[in-house]
Write a protein that holds these residues in place. Sequence first.
Motif, PDB file in Angstrom:
ATOM      1  N   ARG A 147      33.663  83.464  76.554  1.00 34.41           N
ATOM      2  CA  ARG A 147      35.079  83.097  76.427  1.00 34.41           C
ATOM      3  C   ARG A 147      35.723  83.918  75.302  1.00 34.41           C
ATOM      4  NH1 ARG A 147      34.904  77.005  75.290  1.00 34.41           N
ATOM      5  NH2 ARG A 147      37.148  77.388  75.020  1.00 34.41           N
ATOM      6  N   ARG A 202      36.457  87.787  67.780  1.00 37.08           N
ATOM      7  CA  ARG A 202      36.558  88.794  68.839  1.00 37.08           C
ATOM      8  C   ARG A 202      36.994  90.164  68.304  1.00 37.08           C
ATOM      9  NH1 ARG A 202      40.491  85.118  69.315  1.00 37.08           N
ATOM     10  NH2 ARG A 202      42.684  85.773  69.240  1.00 37.08           N
ATOM     11  N   ASP A 236      38.972  83.026  73.445  1.00 32.07           N
ATOM     12  CA  ASP A 236      38.909  81.876  72.544  1.00 32.07           C
ATOM     13  C   ASP A 236      38.026  82.131  71.319  1.00 32.07           C
ATOM     14  OD1 ASP A 236      40.461  80.371  74.360  1.00 32.07           O
ATOM     15  OD2 ASP A 236      38.667  79.880  75.523  1.00 32.07           O
ATOM     16  N   CYS A 237      37.507  83.345  71.190  1.00 30.96           N
ATOM     17  CA  CYS A 237      36.520  83.649  70.145  1.00 30.96           C
ATOM     18  C   CYS A 237      37.200  84.006  68.838  1.00 30.96           C
ATOM     19  CB  CYS A 237      35.639  84.811  70.611  1.00 30.96           C
ATOM     20  SG  CYS A 237      34.445  85.348  69.378  1.00 30.96           S
ATOM     21  N   ILE A 239      31.136  79.221  73.287  1.00 32.41           N
ATOM     22  CA  ILE A 239      32.085  80.342  73.334  1.00 32.41           C
ATOM     23  C   ILE A 239      31.439  81.608  73.918  1.00 32.41           C
ATOM     24  CG2 ILE A 239      33.610  81.856  72.004  1.00 32.41           C
ATOM     25  CD1 ILE A 239      34.618  79.000  72.150  1.00 32.41           C
TER      26      ILE A 239
END
Length: 214
Positions: free
Chosen positions: A197, A204, A200-201, A190
């Motif tokens: 990415r 985040r 997709d985390c 990730i």
Amino acid sequence: MAKQLDYHLIHEIFTRFRAAEPEPKGELEHINAYTLLVAVALSAQATDAGVNRATRALFQIVDTPEKMLALGEDGLTEHIKTIGLYRQKAKNVMKLSRILVDLYGGQVPSSRAALQALPGVGRKTANVVLNMWFRQPAQAVDTHIFRIGNRTGIAPGRDVVAVERAIEDNIPAEFQQHAHHWLILHGRYICTARKPRCPDCLIRDLCPFEEKTL
């Protein structure tokens, strides 16, 4: 280097990691403590996938230091020649196998100092073996963990030892056993080096990294 996150944010990050993957596993294939030690020693400057390809056939015939010594350096070299630095690694594996037989009755010691005294075994290798086999909360800091620790503020540090200490100091005890596996897998799949990415985390919204990808 991001600023150190506070305890509550770190607790939430690892709560999410644990919910997503309760029992994270290392990706190096092994049979016992000895084959794990060999696999980790071979993985320096090489990928786990590349090491696994080379050791699958090897570990079918060699799973003890005694069998490794019987195979011999040339035999080992033939199995691992697809791995970077294979000649020096073969020499180190033979040397550490001899030491294990002569000093430890063929067993892998559960002491970091004893492990680090073996040829080709550094602190990271020792910590992987201690964590994965002996279930000690040792933190093996590789390039992924060093990047993640600094990028997220979970464990900032200017060198791997500083990041290792920051993990030990900052991550709650309930997460220590699996912390390095969660961070390695996160960094490998990730939070990659060049193009993380971020969409997709799963952390985040908690991560202070300013250059998030959209």
